[in-house]
Enzyme design. Structure first.
Site, PDB file in Angstrom:
ATOM      1  N   VAL A   1     -44.557  49.445  26.161  1.00 51.78           N
ATOM      2  CA  VAL A   1     -44.910  49.060  27.528  1.00 51.78           C
ATOM      3  C   VAL A   1     -43.642  49.143  28.367  1.00 51.78           C
ATOM      4  CG1 VAL A   1     -45.792  47.184  28.966  1.00 51.78           C
ATOM      5  CG2 VAL A   1     -46.646  47.467  26.638  1.00 51.78           C
ATOM      6  N   CYS A   2     -43.728  49.787  29.501  1.00 58.36           N
ATOM      7  CA  CYS A   2     -42.542  49.932  30.352  1.00 58.36           C
ATOM      8  C   CYS A   2     -42.133  48.591  30.932  1.00 58.36           C
ATOM      9  CB  CYS A   2     -42.817  50.906  31.489  1.00 58.36           C
ATOM     10  SG  CYS A   2     -41.476  50.904  32.697  1.00 58.36           S
ATOM     11  N   ILE A   3     -40.873  48.243  30.733  1.00 51.31           N
ATOM     12  CA  ILE A   3     -40.407  46.929  31.188  1.00 51.31           C
ATOM     13  C   ILE A   3     -40.395  46.803  32.706  1.00 51.31           C
ATOM     14  CG2 ILE A   3     -37.939  47.504  31.086  1.00 51.31           C
ATOM     15  CD1 ILE A   3     -37.601  44.542  30.014  1.00 51.31           C
TER      16      ILE A   3
ATOM     17  N   ALA B   1     -43.937  46.439  33.803  1.00 49.46           N
ATOM     18  CA  ALA B   1     -44.469  45.173  33.291  1.00 49.46           C
ATOM     19  C   ALA B   1     -43.963  43.986  34.108  1.00 49.46           C
ATOM     20  CB  ALA B   1     -44.097  45.008  31.828  1.00 49.46           C
TER      21      ALA B   1
END
Lengths: 118, 133
Positions: A76-78, A81
């Site tokens: 998941v892309c930080i 996110a």
């Protein structure tokens, strides 16, 4: 073939997550290898354990978690996110938060990067 | 370098505002530029509006990001193209394009390069991977 998948859209609202899942299942059956699955934009909502869909419907987050349990790297892309309130604490198991560098590595290492979304 | 750099192309197809795709897509470009890949960016369809100069998002109440395109050359993203047909269909000309950096030696401003669809198709055919936003 070495494949990677990037998913842009949120769960239930859009078919992208379902189509990507079905694509991955079909590709695995055909013997293809996945370098990773990357959630970007609203796609980050696909792997929150806070979702509670009706029991007679598919549970999208659990489905991704089960796929992650088979050893496929689900990221998941930080940046995406953080913007949307998705943090480590709310993730289903077998999924991790990391940076866009991971998507870069997938784009470099995979023969095909398949993007699902608008 | 042991092997040839992987060619990765970004296509920007959507209008810059109204959804977050183009903005977050720009974030991906800036990160990927730090890696050992041959990056190119193509603005097509409504994506050409993203590189229109003089954007002002104040009335939208959102943070604009057009200024960041001015740093593309600093990020060593120099292969930046705009589809001529998409631009003309939207009443834009080369003069409307914003500056993406300046030439190291001459300090001349650098703008995206306007190209025809068949040139874009040829470039696409050479890519290792393409990311669309």
């Amino acid at each position: 073939m070495k494949l990677a998948v990037c998913i842009y859209e949120g769960p239930y609202n859009h078919e992208a997550s379902d189509t990507a899942y079905n694509f991955i299942q079909a590709a695995l059956k055909r013997g293809h290898e996945f370098k990773g699955i990357f959630f970007y934009h609203d796609g980050v909502y696909n792997v929150t354990k806070l979702m509670e869909p009706p029991q007679d419907d598919r549970h999208i987050a659990n489905r991704w978690s089960q796929l992650g349990a088979t050893g496929i790297d689900i990221v998941v892309c930080i940046a995406a996110a953080k913007r949307r309130g998705i943090v480590d604490d709310v993730l289903v198991p077998n999924v991790r938060i990391s940076g866009l560098g991971q998507l870069t590595m997938m784009a470099i290492e995979a023969d095909r990067l398949v993007v699902f979304g608008d | 370098m042991s092997e040839e750099k992987k060619k990765i192309m970004f296509t920007v197809r959507k209008a810059p505002h109204g959804s977050i795709y183009v903005y977050e897509g720009l974030e991906v470009k800036l990160i990927m530029a730090a890696y050992d890949a041959d990056i190119s960016v193509v603005f097509v369809d409504d994506g050409v509006f993203a590189v229109k100069q003089g954007q002002n998002t104040k009335a939208l109440g959102i943070k604009g990001f057009a200024a960041t395109y001015g740093a593309l050359v600093d990020y060593e993203i120099t292969k930046v193209f705009v589809d001529r047909q998409s631009m003309e269909e939207r009443g834009m000309s080369e003069d409307d394009l914003l500056v993406i950096g300046e030439d190291e030696d001459t300090e001349e401003p650098i703008k995206p390069q306007v190209v025809d669809s068949d040139e874009i198709a040829a470039m696409m055919a050479e890519q290792h991977n393409i990311l669309a936003f």
